[in-house]
Design a protein around this motif. Sequence first.
Motif, short mmCIF file in Angstrom:
data_model
loop_
_atom_site.label_atom_id
_atom_site.label_comp_id
_atom_site.label_asym_id
_atom_site.label_seq_id
_atom_site.Cartn_x
_atom_site.Cartn_y
_atom_site.Cartn_z
N UNK A 35 1.44 42.44 -52.73
CA UNK A 35 1.34 41.81 -54.04
C UNK A 35 2.26 40.59 -54.19
N UNK A 36 3.33 40.53 -53.39
CA UNK A 36 4.28 39.42 -53.49
C UNK A 36 4.28 38.50 -52.28
N UNK A 37 3.33 38.70 -51.37
CA UNK A 37 3.23 37.85 -50.19
C UNK A 37 2.89 38.65 -48.95
N UNK A 38 2.75 37.94 -47.84
CA UNK A 38 2.34 38.56 -46.58
C UNK A 38 3.09 37.89 -45.43
N UNK A 39 3.57 38.73 -44.51
CA UNK A 39 4.22 38.25 -43.30
C UNK A 39 3.35 38.62 -42.11
N UNK A 40 2.90 37.60 -41.37
CA UNK A 40 2.12 37.80 -40.15
C UNK A 40 3.03 37.41 -38.99
N UNK A 41 3.26 38.38 -38.09
CA UNK A 41 4.16 38.15 -36.95
C UNK A 41 3.38 38.25 -35.65
N UNK A 42 3.57 37.28 -34.79
CA UNK A 42 3.01 37.37 -33.44
C UNK A 42 4.14 37.81 -32.52
N UNK A 43 3.97 38.99 -31.93
CA UNK A 43 4.97 39.56 -31.03
C UNK A 43 4.24 40.08 -29.80
N UNK A 44 4.98 40.62 -28.86
CA UNK A 44 4.38 41.30 -27.72
C UNK A 44 5.39 42.29 -27.16
N UNK A 45 4.98 43.03 -26.17
CA UNK A 45 5.82 44.10 -25.62
C UNK A 45 6.84 43.61 -24.59
N UNK A 46 6.53 42.56 -23.87
CA UNK A 46 7.38 42.22 -22.71
C UNK A 46 8.37 41.09 -22.96
N UNK A 47 8.21 40.33 -24.01
CA UNK A 47 9.03 39.14 -24.24
C UNK A 47 10.49 39.52 -24.50
N UNK A 91 0.92 50.92 -28.37
CA UNK A 91 1.06 52.20 -29.07
C UNK A 91 2.45 52.77 -28.82
N UNK A 92 2.87 52.79 -27.56
CA UNK A 92 4.17 53.32 -27.19
C UNK A 92 5.30 52.57 -27.88
N UNK A 93 5.22 51.24 -27.88
CA UNK A 93 6.26 50.43 -28.51
C UNK A 93 6.34 50.70 -30.01
N UNK A 94 5.19 50.75 -30.66
CA UNK A 94 5.16 50.98 -32.12
C UNK A 94 5.75 52.34 -32.46
N UNK A 95 5.43 53.35 -31.67
CA UNK A 95 5.96 54.69 -31.92
C UNK A 95 7.46 54.75 -31.63
N UNK A 96 7.87 54.16 -30.52
CA UNK A 96 9.28 54.20 -30.13
C UNK A 96 10.18 53.57 -31.18
N UNK A 97 9.72 52.48 -31.78
CA UNK A 97 10.55 51.74 -32.73
C UNK A 97 10.23 52.05 -34.19
#
Length: 185
Positions: A35-47, A91-97
Amino acid sequence: MAAIPPVCDFGAPIRDFSLPGTDGKVWTLDDVKGPNGTLVMFICNHCPYVMAVIDRIVRDAKELQALGIGVVAISANDVEAYPQDAPEHMVTLAEKHGFTFPYLYDGSQSVARAYDAVCTPDFFGYNSAGELQYRGRLDASRKEAGPADLRRDLFEAMKQVAETGKGPEEQVASMGCSIKWKDAA
């Protein structure tokens, strides 16, 4: 090689998407907008730039969500060349963090191209009207996390966007690994 995105193009429109997430669901922009904005982040697992600050990204995302900012992360790297960025590893990264936001895979790289994403991490902060207000760094960290007391550039900017609809005039560009584009067919 390190890549640096261009400065914020204030007012540029947010781009729609429909991408699969690590949770098995297909997500669209409407699903993640806040409702107050949106943050779109481009990330990856190895960087190494992302890995150095992943816990800060998760911390800031959670606090921004509490302020009504919708948050989404997208990985667009070529997984044939960089298999560690493949969806099963996402999936692993999202769960781990403990990601509190969807982590989506842009296999065609069309969303990354629509946003003109350059590097990981690359942050795009929009106001509630879908107008770009922030395209800067998380903080002054680089390939190693900086001191814990660094100014939280992304958090402070998006807090301002949530409160006023406008991002800061002065922004420092993010720096990271270039997006790993697929070879043109």
